[in-house]
Scaffold this active site. Structure first.
Site, PDB file in Angstrom:
ATOM      1  N   GLY A   1      -7.491   1.157  -1.731  1.00 20.76           N
ATOM      2  CA  GLY A   1      -7.487  -0.414  -2.029  1.00 20.76           C
ATOM      3  C   GLY A   1      -8.560  -0.476  -2.807  1.00 20.76           C
ATOM      4  O   GLY A   1      -8.919  -1.211  -4.004  1.00 20.76           O
TER       5      GLY A   1
ATOM      6  N   THR B   1      -1.363   1.270   4.881  1.00 17.73           N
ATOM      7  CA  THR B   1      -1.347   2.067   3.602  1.00 17.73           C
ATOM      8  C   THR B   1      -2.492   1.636   2.322  1.00 17.73           C
ATOM      9  O   THR B   1      -2.725   2.406   1.719  1.00 17.73           O
ATOM     10  CB  THR B   1      -0.055   1.605   2.717  1.00 17.73           C
ATOM     11  OG1 THR B   1       0.128   0.158   2.725  1.00 17.73           O
ATOM     12  CG2 THR B   1       1.218   2.070   3.694  1.00 17.73           C
ATOM     13  N   CYS B   2      -3.170   0.540   2.791  1.00 12.78           N
ATOM     14  CA  CYS B   2      -4.140   0.092   1.785  1.00 12.78           C
ATOM     15  C   CYS B   2      -5.341   1.003   1.892  1.00 12.78           C
ATOM     16  O   CYS B   2      -6.073   1.230   0.913  1.00 12.78           O
ATOM     17  CB  CYS B   2      -4.558  -1.468   1.958  1.00 12.78           C
ATOM     18  SG  CYS B   2      -3.381  -2.494   1.690  1.00 12.78           S
ATOM     19  N   ILE B   3      -5.722   1.586   3.086  1.00 17.23           N
ATOM     20  CA  ILE B   3      -6.485   2.568   3.398  1.00 17.23           C
ATOM     21  C   ILE B   3      -6.267   3.878   3.738  1.00 17.23           C
ATOM     22  O   ILE B   3      -6.877   4.598   4.510  1.00 17.23           O
ATOM     23  CB  ILE B   3      -7.362   1.950   4.625  1.00 17.23           C
ATOM     24  CG1 ILE B   3      -6.860   1.385   5.821  1.00 17.23           C
ATOM     25  CG2 ILE B   3      -8.335   0.634   4.125  1.00 17.23           C
ATOM     26  CD1 ILE B   3      -7.749   1.176   7.067  1.00 17.23           C
TER      27      ILE B   3
END
Length: 909
Positions: free
Chosen positions: A852, A875-877
């Site tokens: 992100g 999923t962002c990290i």
């Protein structure tokens, strides 16, 4: 009996008034009964409760140990304040921070409370723990009317706080004009320094307070630095306060040149200094021209220093380019600029604005002399090389023509030992002298190439700012053509010069073509960095990319109609905002972030090649796609091709991978590279073999009777299509067969799908300029768009981090990687998508996976195990939340269930 009646009366009064009618005996309980009444200024109720009570009106309570008088003064409860004062409340009682009721009344502008406190002998000179008095608070908030009333009670208007700051300091800092005037009228010291030597003028400039600075200067304030040598002008420039700088220059004209010299200071932020120069240049035509002329003179001086081999290259190079950037910026924003169509001298007219470039002509002349000198030496070395070759041939007794011998290169130590003369000493003196001259020339190039290239960059910037947008200066094109050989020599010696200084190549196709073979020979990684550096130039700073998302900028798409809904929202979205950042939300789902964006690209790329839309057809190898020449069966096919181009352009802009691969010929179309007959194999391998056979064999006596035309199916009917005008009557011969093969290739691979290609490129170029994408070939473009086709598990392991209790040696982690090794390639892709939102690995491997906020390694976090618990992900990290399973078998079972059942869909964690 009498006592009982009194209690009954108290009970009745209490019930009627909905509150207690007498205070508790202990002060701690009583004060919390009184406090809300004081805050509401219910003075009658407070008076009644206090009348029959032994409550101590000076009782201090709470964490800060304030009395009820503090509360009344703070809230402006003037009636209660008077009541408490009459009851003996101490007006000078200080709370734990040293504040008196007068401090609080002054801070909040409670005029009536202040007047009453002064009547009861409140001391205006008391300081709190930070040294602040009541007049400090009035000055901070600009309460001039109250200050007029209070200042007559003050013994010293210059009373200092703990940092040596007076009320005048803080009033100037906060820009309160009338307060500043009141303090000065009351005798405040206009040049009083605080403990660090900062005067009121210094404070006004530190916050860009133009009006208070002007008042101070009008009243004779001195221009003084602090103890560290920082001046008021330094502060104005650091903050980009152009208006305040203007005031300083009005009273101290010498500061104009100081600002000009500041352009050389790397420690000052360029954008702030640019703001100052921009404001100053807008004040008058004469000042605008004066600024430009001064900047040109400073740039010329710095440029000549850069050309001096004894100077520090890095420092002088940065200084020159910094000054020239600011010069060009100021020039463009003037009343006459290329953008508004008013002539500025680039057509040869000697306008006042074009004359500001005159000081720079000295630098350009020196640059030209250097390049001519080097060109002369290069030419001389070529002649000497031919002569040296002749000498060497004679020494060997050979009769070969010297022209057939490779160009001479200065030999290294011992290189003459193999000559027929046998020893180095036998080398002729003339030969030695010429070799030394050649070496000297190479040394000069090594020492000057970077310096001259930086000046060339500055020259280009100055030429460009005189031209309308999108046009390259004829003068600069002529300059490059004149010195073409020397510039290529520079680049061949040090290819990084292209990326450091020859940015003009990206803006001028004519010049780019001269250097393209050199550029494409550079490492792919270097070209990628150059690509993204220029792709994102002019966009907001990186710290602005992660600003809160505007709800209107979110792309709201429907998962069950992702192609059509995405096409609709992207076509309506602001192109500039999409370049800066993308926010996607699926209808009916809460999740947002980079993981959702990656999934959107992943699913959408698959939909682009969905046969239902008839946009692309599968190639012969079954793994790549080619535009469908029959896509017109879909009435919206060209709009959809344009949308497909937008999606691939956006993906490349934001370094997102797409889940499709195209034919080499289609990548060539994107890059503007001509196709050849070998590209036909992707759609018709057998026909490609036939074309190859024609090229490989003599067709003179075969009787093929081919003409420059082909039969093609047009809406079910066979028609003859000429490959060139009159092609139906031109026979294919041994001499023209290569032309025939190329033309038929272009028909199959380009002309048949030209409208589709044009529509796709229209969308693609909205986000990716043609000049930038041509840095790559078709293989590299595939890597940029789709990443690596295979997943390297060893690279995955190498670039994984562990957190929340896991370590690389833990049994669960060992089992996990064993499972990853065991599962199929398709399941590994599912795992990658489950955790990162993308099914592709970027070029460079797992070390380059994006999160992100930039690069973010694949991470495995420990989660306490409970029966049947599935792995989850963020999923962002790029984080896999892996439960601490008791066995490898359970881990594999639960992981595969999660992969096959939970790869899509987002909710808030």
């Amino acid at each position: 009996m009498e006592r009982a009646m009194e209690q009954l009366n108290r009970l009745t009064r209490s019930l009627r008034r909905a509150r207690t009618v007498e205070l508790p005996e202990d002060n701690e309980t009583a004060v919390y009964t009184l406090m809300p009444m004081v805050m509401a200024d219910q003075h009658r109720s407070v008076s009644e409760l206090l009348s029959n009570s032994k409550f101590d009106v000076n009782y201090a309570f709470g964490r800060v140990k304030r009395s009820l008088l503090h509360i009344a003064a703070n809230c402006g409860s003037v009636e209660c304040l008077v009541l408490l004062l009459k009851k003996g409340a101490n007006p000078n009682y200080q709370d734990i921070s040293g504040c008196t009721p007068l401090h609080l009344a002054a801070r909040n502008g409670q005029k009536k409370c202040m007047s009453k406190l002064l009547e009861y002998s409140a001391d205006v000179n008391i300081c709190n723990n930070e040294g602040l008095t009541a007049i400090h608070w009035l000055a901070v908030n600009g309460r001039t009317e109250l200050l007029h009333d209070l200042v007559q009670h003050v013994s010293d208007v210059d009373v200092e706080d703990a940092m040596g700051q007076t009320a005048l300091h803080v009033a100037c800092q906060n820009g309160h004009k009338t307060t500043v005037q009141c303090l000065l009228d009351s005798g405040a010291d206009i040049n009083r320094p605080n403990v660090s030597g900062a005067t009121p003028l210094y404070f006004a400039c530190s916050h860009g307070q133009r009006d208070t600075a002007q008042i101070l200067l009008l009243r004779g304030a001195k221009y003084l630095p602090d103890k560290n040598g920082v001046t008021p002008l330094d502060l104005c420039v650091q903050g980009g306060y152009g208006e305040t700088c203007e005031v300083l220059i009005q009273y101290h004209p010498r500061l104009f040149q100081t600002i000009i010299q500041m352009t050389q200071n790397e420690d000052l932020r360029e954008n702030m200094l640019r703001q100052v120069l921009e404001h100053l240049s807008q004040q008058s035509e004469s000042q605008y021209l004066k600024i430009l002329t001064s900047l040109a003179e400073v740039a010329t001086t710095n440029g000549h220093k850069l050309l001096s081999l004894s100077s520090n290259y890095d420092a002088q190079m940065k200084s020159l380019l910094r000054i020239v950037r600011m010069f060009c910026h100021v020039f463009r924003i003037g009343p006459s600029s290329p953008s508004n169509g008013i002539d500025m001298g680039y057509n040869g007219n000697k306008t006042p604005r074009s004359q500001v470039f005159k000081p720079l002509e000295l630098l350009w002349h020196s640059l030209d002399e250097w390049l001519v000198l080097i060109a002369t030496e290069l030419m001389k070395n070529k002649r000497d090389s031919t002569e040296i070759t002749s000498i060497l041939l004679k020494q060997k007794g050979q009769d070969q023509d010297a022209a057939s011998i490779p160009p001479f290169e200065p030999p290294g130590p011992g290189s003459y030992e193999n000559l027929s003369t046998g020893t180095r000493e036998s080398k002729p003196d003339a030969l030695a002298g010429r070799q030394e001259a050649s070496a000297d020339c190479q040394d000069v190039i090594s020492m000057t190439a970077n310096r001259l290239s930086a000046v060339i960059q500055a020259f280009y910037m100055c030429c460009s700012c005189q031209m309308p947008p999108g046009m390259t200066s004829p003068r600069f094109i002529e300059f490059v053509c004149k010195h073409d050989e020397v510039l290529k020599c520079f680049v061949n010696r040090n290819p990084k010069i292209i990326f450091d200084h020859f940015h003009f190549l990206l803006e001028c196709p004519e010049l780019m073509s001269r250097f393209m073979h050199i550029i494409k020979a550079q490492p792919f990684k270097d070209r990628c960095e150059w690509f993204y550096e220029h792709l994102h130039s002019g966009q907001p700073d990186s710290d602005m990319v992660h600003r809160p998302v505007n709800e209107n900028d979110i792309l709201l798409v429907h998962r069950d109609s992702i192609f059509r809904s995405s096409c609709e929202v992207v076509s309506k979205a602001n192109c500039a905002k999409l370049k800066q950042g993308i926010a996607v939300r699926f209808h009916g789902e809460e999740g947002m972030g980079q993981g959702v964006v990656r999934e959107w690209f992943d699913i959408l790329s698959n939909e682009i090649v969905n046969p239902d839309y008839a946009l692309f057809t599968q190639s012969a190898d079954g793994t790549t796609f080619q535009p469908n020449s029959n896509s017109y069966v879909n009435p919206d096919h060209l709009n959809y091709f344009r949308f497909a181009g937008q999606i691939l352009g956006l993906a490349l802009n934001h370094r997102q991978l797409v889940n499709i691969y195209f034919t080499r010929s289609f990548y060539k179309h994107i890059l503007g590279i001509p196709v050849n007959y070998q590209d036909v194999a992707s759609i018709d391998p057998e026909y490609a073999k036939n074309l190859q056979w024609i090229l490989d064999n003599d067709i003179s006596d075969l009787g093929l009777e081919l003409t420059f035309s082909v039969e093609t199916d047009v809406f079910g009917a066979m028609e003859e299509v000429p490959l060139k005008p009159g092609g139906g009557s031109i026979l294919v011969t041994q001499n023209n067969k290569a032309e025939y093969v190329q033309l038929v290739t272009e028909l199959r691979m380009t002309r048949a799908i030209q409208p589709q290609i044009n529509a796709f490129l229209q969308g693609f170029h909205m986000f990716i300029p043609p000049s930038l994408i041509q840095l790559f070939d078709e293989y590299e473009l595939e890597l940029l768009l789709s990443g690596m086709p295979e997943i390297d598990v060893s690279d995955w392991i190498k670039n994984t981090e562990y957190t929340s209790g896991y370590e690389r040696e833990d049994p669960v982690i060992q089992w996990f990687w064993e499972v990853v090794e065991d599962i199929t390639q398709e399941e590994r892709v599912l795992l990658l998508q489950f955790v990162t939102g993308s099914s592709r690995v970027p070029h460079g491997g797992f070390a380059n996976i994006m999160g992100g906020s930039g690069l973010q390694n694949f991470t495995i976090a420990a989660v306490p195990y409970t029966p049947n618990l599935l792995p989850t992900s963020s999923t962002c990290i790029n984080m896999l939340k892996l439960p601490e399973y008791p066995s490898k078998e359970i881990l594999k079972d639960r992981l595969l269930v999660a992969l096959h059942c939970g790869s899509y869909g987002y909710t808030m964690a």
